[in-house]
Design a protein around this motif. Structure first.
Motif, mmCIF file in Angstrom:
data_model
loop_
_atom_site.group_PDB
_atom_site.id
_atom_site.type_symbol
_atom_site.label_atom_id
_atom_site.label_comp_id
_atom_site.label_asym_id
_atom_site.label_seq_id
_atom_site.Cartn_x
_atom_site.Cartn_y
_atom_site.Cartn_z
ATOM 1 N N ALA A 136 10.747 -19.106 -19.043
ATOM 2 C CA ALA A 136 9.598 -19.278 -18.163
ATOM 3 C C ALA A 136 9.184 -17.936 -17.584
ATOM 4 N N HIS A 137 7.876 -17.713 -17.527
ATOM 5 C CA HIS A 137 7.307 -16.499 -16.946
ATOM 6 C C HIS A 137 6.637 -16.850 -15.630
ATOM 7 N N SER A 138 6.642 -15.909 -14.720
ATOM 8 C CA SER A 138 6.065 -16.184 -13.397
ATOM 9 C C SER A 138 4.551 -16.163 -13.425
ATOM 10 N N ARG A 139 3.959 -15.512 -14.413
ATOM 11 C CA ARG A 139 2.499 -15.492 -14.548
ATOM 12 C C ARG A 139 2.137 -15.232 -16.002
ATOM 13 N N VAL A 140 0.910 -15.561 -16.352
ATOM 14 C CA VAL A 140 0.468 -15.417 -17.739
ATOM 15 C C VAL A 140 0.450 -13.960 -18.160
ATOM 16 N N SER A 141 0.051 -13.089 -17.256
ATOM 17 C CA SER A 141 -0.069 -11.676 -17.609
ATOM 18 C C SER A 141 1.270 -11.039 -17.955
ATOM 19 N N GLU A 142 2.378 -11.720 -17.660
ATOM 20 C CA GLU A 142 3.702 -11.196 -18.012
ATOM 21 C C GLU A 142 4.177 -11.682 -19.378
ATOM 22 N N ILE A 143 3.453 -12.567 -20.003
ATOM 23 C CA ILE A 143 3.857 -13.088 -21.317
ATOM 24 C C ILE A 143 3.557 -12.039 -22.386
ATOM 25 N N PRO A 144 4.515 -11.663 -23.199
ATOM 26 C CA PRO A 144 4.284 -10.650 -24.235
ATOM 27 C C PRO A 144 3.622 -11.259 -25.469
ATOM 28 N N ASP A 145 2.475 -11.909 -25.255
ATOM 29 C CA ASP A 145 1.770 -12.577 -26.341
ATOM 30 C C ASP A 145 0.310 -12.736 -25.907
ATOM 31 N N GLN A 146 -0.589 -12.749 -26.860
ATOM 32 C CA GLN A 146 -1.983 -13.031 -26.569
ATOM 33 C C GLN A 146 -2.159 -14.540 -26.443
ATOM 34 N N ILE A 147 -2.612 -15.011 -25.292
ATOM 35 C CA ILE A 147 -2.740 -16.443 -25.034
ATOM 36 C C ILE A 147 -4.180 -16.885 -25.331
ATOM 37 N N ASP A 148 -4.285 -17.879 -26.209
ATOM 38 C CA ASP A 148 -5.606 -18.424 -26.544
ATOM 39 C C ASP A 148 -6.032 -19.523 -25.584
ATOM 40 N N LEU A 149 -5.106 -20.435 -25.252
ATOM 41 C CA LEU A 149 -5.416 -21.574 -24.392
ATOM 42 C C LEU A 149 -4.432 -21.634 -23.245
ATOM 43 N N ALA A 150 -4.946 -21.592 -22.028
ATOM 44 C CA ALA A 150 -4.110 -21.734 -20.842
ATOM 45 C C ALA A 150 -4.331 -23.122 -20.269
ATOM 46 N N VAL A 151 -3.274 -23.926 -20.211
ATOM 47 C CA VAL A 151 -3.339 -25.275 -19.645
ATOM 48 C C VAL A 151 -2.892 -25.176 -18.195
ATOM 49 N N VAL A 152 -3.796 -25.467 -17.270
ATOM 50 C CA VAL A 152 -3.560 -25.223 -15.854
ATOM 51 C C VAL A 152 -3.234 -26.534 -15.156
ATOM 52 N N ALA A 153 -2.025 -26.617 -14.584
ATOM 53 C CA ALA A 153 -1.590 -27.819 -13.871
ATOM 54 C C ALA A 153 -0.904 -27.397 -12.582
ATOM 55 N N VAL A 154 -1.641 -26.699 -11.737
ATOM 56 C CA VAL A 154 -1.132 -26.272 -10.436
ATOM 57 C C VAL A 154 -2.035 -26.862 -9.363
ATOM 58 N N PRO A 155 -1.606 -26.864 -8.108
ATOM 59 C CA PRO A 155 -2.486 -27.372 -7.045
ATOM 60 C C PRO A 155 -3.831 -26.652 -7.048
ATOM 61 N N ALA A 156 -4.887 -27.392 -6.688
ATOM 62 C CA ALA A 156 -6.244 -26.857 -6.769
ATOM 63 C C ALA A 156 -6.401 -25.556 -5.991
ATOM 64 N N ALA A 157 -5.727 -25.447 -4.848
ATOM 65 C CA ALA A 157 -5.862 -24.245 -4.025
ATOM 66 C C ALA A 157 -5.318 -23.005 -4.722
ATOM 67 N N SER A 158 -4.445 -23.176 -5.708
ATOM 68 C CA SER A 158 -3.859 -22.033 -6.409
ATOM 69 C C SER A 158 -4.585 -21.677 -7.703
ATOM 70 N N VAL A 159 -5.569 -22.478 -8.086
ATOM 71 C CA VAL A 159 -6.191 -22.288 -9.389
ATOM 72 C C VAL A 159 -6.928 -20.956 -9.475
ATOM 73 N N ARG A 160 -7.583 -20.540 -8.403
ATOM 74 C CA ARG A 160 -8.363 -19.296 -8.484
ATOM 75 C C ARG A 160 -7.465 -18.110 -8.823
#
Length: 896
Positions: A251-275
């Motif tokens: 597990a990575h703490s954020r997408v920008s730390e993943i050593p891969d190019q991400i095509d689709l990000a599936v977002v399932a966090v509280p609405a206040a954290s989405v931005r």
């Protein structure tokens, strides 16, 4: 949306637009502002020497302060510049400088890193629209011969381009008024870009689930489980700010730390954290966001603000968004096997594409598909559809070879004009089945923000019919139709054979056929209870082989001698040898069973893949089968018919019409009704002759007017309180003499003065015929809506009114006239004279063109139009001119 801060007072904010580029990403187009000075410098500094030379014809290494000021300080009239931005940086600049009243010199400069993505084409399209708004009708440009890309931008735009080579430079000139070819190019580019944007979401090579939790009851955990359990063929990453591993994945703490190019990000966090998540995804170069999180516009003002922020962050960074409040997306294609949804299992692969706005309905839709054994190609829940909409998915399905039919559950339509245009293109290739909840305040779910519409529900229904869409009332009917059109060929006509083993069931089926407009030409044939499988095969083969039959309906109760499976096998064997569709009623069976799909046939050689395609759908009751067959029949007839040609009547003076409308709004910015003379001029500009009326206040004036116009005449009240009353209460007709005019004026005055309706006009007596009403109105949602009806009780009491959405074809116009129940009155009803339908169609065509080209004509009602054997007489008109809102489906690509 703009990232420019302070803007000049003359800044044309309506020129701003988000656009989908050729690669499916998003850019923002807006007018340039002085604050862009540093951005222009950075843009220039990042250009190659070759690009700079091609733009400026000189090796200009740096821009001077004078150059920057000239480029960024414009008046948005004689000098206009637009910029395309991504991540807040300028990636393209297009500008024009007016040379005279109608001609401007145009130039473009596209970032090296973004050439080939369609930025230049988009800027040309938007610059042309802005120039036309300012009265410019022609662009000229000097282009170096080696600048092939810019020459290609001009030539591929669909304009009629002239070239002249002089002193080492190619002089280019072209008229920028939209042509049929330029419009086709624009729509083709829009289609490709929007389809590619959806394809990127459906065929990702890598996915990050943001909010992937170790709690099995969490949404993020379920999404990650479903993606992996579905057999996704790409790479899956978990994002969790607390855990180091989730479901065995690092597990990575954020997408920008993943050593891969991400095509689709599936977002399932509280609405206040989405931005914050979106900002991180932007930094990581994510292409598409699938936001399953709820708590946005559907939850109230705070959520609506969050939703606006989500859209702004995503689009300014070139990302597409599905959702928020989405149930997810599914793609059963074997190359991807994507189940990025809350559905626990990937549905069987098939060729039915489904899209729903509601997540809860998504669950029901998938469950129904599974119970009916209907395979799915793609399923999507667009949620609040802040960005990616049903229109985008329809663009994708137009060319998707893996989808043979499409089902849509609509709870709201944000852009009906675009929906109608795309749905027609899709329906020309494959069936489109729509469930649409009623048009009312209760039909729009929370979070679906649409403009209020003034059109009746009948106008939306007419729009769907015009587009060839199959309208159904509920999800069950959607699958009734889908299982037929997916597995069976389309009917070629409405002639039906009925075969069964029950007289009562056969009679019930025949009655249903009659009620749905189908003609029973074979049967009902009812076999005796002791019939065996061979007997069933004999009568079925006879029904399919009858040249007077287009479709076969079978209806069976459990047989006594043979088994139900034997009967089902007989149906499949007979149906597979015919190109005619078949639908079956086996009491107690619904869907496509193993027997009726042929998958358990024994001793039937070499059926191959055709078994799946030619599976025979079965229905619980005959009425369900007949309703589905009737819908498929109407669709097949629509698809087989001539499309017609766009109406473009002769003798139009568009400049005169524009001048008059602009003059009215210049005098009265809020709008007003044109004077009788102005109304006559406006109609004449589109080739419509309005019979003159003369206001009269005394009997002497009435006589003088009659002498001027010529006898016979009509005198009538123009008071809204009485003018449309039936009978002769407010008018006297066929006045042949001076005395009759005087007597009628006095009589009407005495009768109507007490109710303050004694305002009269005199007009020549029209030729006897059928009085009709032709009307157009500019709706905030639908744009122009044209209606036709027969005047009097059919319009006023029975609501017998037909609607169509321009632009119209000649076939559309003919259909509009025939769509009203009172249309037989035009054809010599009970011995009356036959009206000139061609002349009536020409009038409607002219009115539809006016409605399409004059959005500031808020209302136009021609009442009455007398249709008679010699043509049509336009006797009365009401017009309102008012400033219009920008149409959602404008003459330039823009995301809504």
């Amino acid at each position: 949306m703009t990232e420019t801060g302070v803007r000049p007072e003359t800044y044309p904010a309506w020129w701003e637009a988000d656009v989908v580029l050729r690669n499916g990403s998003v850019a923002h187009v807006r007018p340039i502002v002085p604050n862009d000075a540093e951005g222009v410098r950075r843009f220039h500094a990042g250009q190659s020497a070759e690009s700079i030379y091609l733009r400026f014809f000189a090796p200009l290494k740096a821009l001077s302060d004078k150059d920057v000021a000239r480029f960024t300080q414009v008046d948005y009239d004689s000098r206009v510049a637009l910029v395309a931005t991504l991540h807040g940086d300028i990636i393209g600049i297009g500008r024009y400088d007016r040379l005279d009243d109608t001609t401007a010199e145009v130039a473009f400069n596209i970032s090296d890193a973004h050439q080939g993505k369609g930025v230049g084409s988009v800027l040309l399209e938007h610059l042309a629209a802005a120039a036309q708004e300012r009265g410019v009708g022609k662009f000229v440009a000097d282009v170096l011969p080696q600048n092939r890309k810019m020459i290609q931008v001009f030539t591929e735009a669909g304009y009629d381009v002239d070239y002249h080579f002089d002193d080492g430079v190619i002089a280019v000139s072209f008229t920028i008024e939209p042509t049929e070819q330029s419009q086709a190019v624009r729509l083709s580019r829009e289609h490709r870009a929007e389809a590619l944007g959806v394809r990127s979401a459906l065929f990702p090579e890598s996915i990050a689930v943001i909010g992937a939790s170790r709690r099995i009851d969490s949404v993020g955990h379920q999404l990650l489980t479903n993606i992996r359990a579905g057999g996704f063929t790409g790479r899956v990453h978990a994002v969790n700010i607390e855990a180091r591993h989730v479901q065995g994945l690092e597990a990575h703490s954020r997408v920008s730390e993943i050593p891969d190019q991400i095509d689709l990000a599936v977002v399932a966090v509280p609405a206040a954290s989405v931005r914050l998540v979106v900002q991180d995804c932007a930094a990581a170069g994510v292409k598409t966001l699938l936001v399953v999180s709820a708590g946005f516009a559907e939850s109230g003002p705070t959520g609506a603000h969050r939703q606006d922020e989500l859209l702004r962050e995503a689009r300014s960074n070139g990302m597409r968004v599905i959702g928020p409040n989405s149930f997810g997306v599914i793609n059963s294609h074997p190359d991807v096997r994507l189940n990025a949804s809350l559905a626990p299992a990937l549905p069987p692969a098939g060729t039915l594409g489904l899209v729903s706005q509601s997540g809860a309905l998504g669950v029901a839709v998938l469950a129904l598909a599974a119970r009916r054994n209907l395979g799915i190609s793609v399923f999507a829940s667009v949620g609040n559809r802040v960005d990616v909409s049903i229109n985008d998915f329809m663009q994708y399905w137009i060319d998707d070879e893996g989808t043979s039919a499409v089902g849509l559950y609509l709870e709201s339509v944000g852009n009906p004009r675009k929906f109608s245009r795309i749905a027609r293109q899709l329906a020309l290739r494959k069936p489109v089945i729509v469930v649409k909840s009623a048009i009312s305040p209760y039909g729009v779910p929370p979070g679906h923000r649409i403009l209020p519409s003034t059109v009746p529900a009948a106008a939306f229904d007419a729009m769907l019919r015009q587009a060839g869409v199959i309208r159904v009332e509920n999800v069950h009917q959607l699958f009734d139709v889908a299982q037929l059109v997916v597995h069976q060929p389309l009917p070629r006509g409405g002639r039906v054979a009925i075969v069964g083993n029950s007289d009562a069931l056969g009679a019930l089926t025949a009655q249903a056929c009659v009620s749905w407009g189908l003609e029973v030409t074979h049967g009902p044939v009812s076999l005796p209870s002791e019939a065996d499988a061979a007997d069933f095969s004999t009568v079925l083969d006879a029904a399919f082989g009858d040249d007077g039959v287009d479709s076969v309906l079978t209806c069976f109760i459990p047989p006594l001698v043979t088994t139900g499976e034997d009967v089902a096998h007989a149906v499949v064997e007979s149906a597979r040898n015919s190109e005619k569709p078949c639908a079956a009623t086996f009491l107690g069976m619904v869907g496509v069973t193993e027997a009726l799909s042929g998958s358990d046939l024994v001793g039937v050689p070499d059926l191959g893949e055709s078994i799946v395609h030619r599976a025979v759908p079965t229905y619980a009751m005959p009425e369900d089968a007949v309703r589905a067959l009737a819908a498929a029949t109407r669709y097949g007839q629509w698809r087989a018919r001539e499309r017609g040609e766009p109406v473009e009547p002769a003798d139009q003076d568009l400049a005169a019409a524009d001048k008059l409308v602009e003059g009215v709004l210049a005098q009265t910015p809020a709008g007003r009704a044109p004077t009788p003379g102005e109304a006559q001029t406006l109609l004449a500009a589109y080739g419509v002759t309005l019979w003159p009326t003369v206001p009269v206040t005394t009997a002497d004036e009435a006589v003088a007017a009659a002498e001027e116009l010529g006898y016979p005449v009509v005198i009538k009240s123009v008071s809204p309180a009485v003018r449309h009353q039936p009978g002769q209460a407010a008018m006297h007709v066929d006045l042949q003499t001076e005395a009759s005019v005087r007597d009628s004026f006095e009589a009407l005055s005495v009768r109507l003065a007490p109710v303050h309706a004694d305002a009269f006009v005199l007009q020549r007596m029209g030729t006897p015929g059928v009085a009709c009403v032709v009307r157009t109105s500019e709706d905030p949602v639908f744009g122009p809506v044209v209606s036709f009806s027969v005047a009097g009780p059919p319009t006023d009491l029975l609501d017998d009114i037909g609607y169509r959405i321009p632009p119209l074809t000649d076939v559309d116009v003919t259909d509009l006239i025939s769509s009203v129940k009172a249309a037989p009155l035009l054809d010599g009803y009970h011995g009356a004279a036959v009206a000139d339908r061609a002349a009536l169609a020409d009038l409607i065509a002219r009115v539809s063109v006016m409605a399409d080209r004059q959005p500031d004509v808020a209302l136009l009602e021609i009442n009455p139009v007398l249709a008679h054997p010699g043509g049509v007489d336009v006797l009365g008109v009401e017009i309102t001119v008012a400033p219009s809102t920008k149409r959602a489906d404008a003459e330039r690509r823009a995301m809504t």
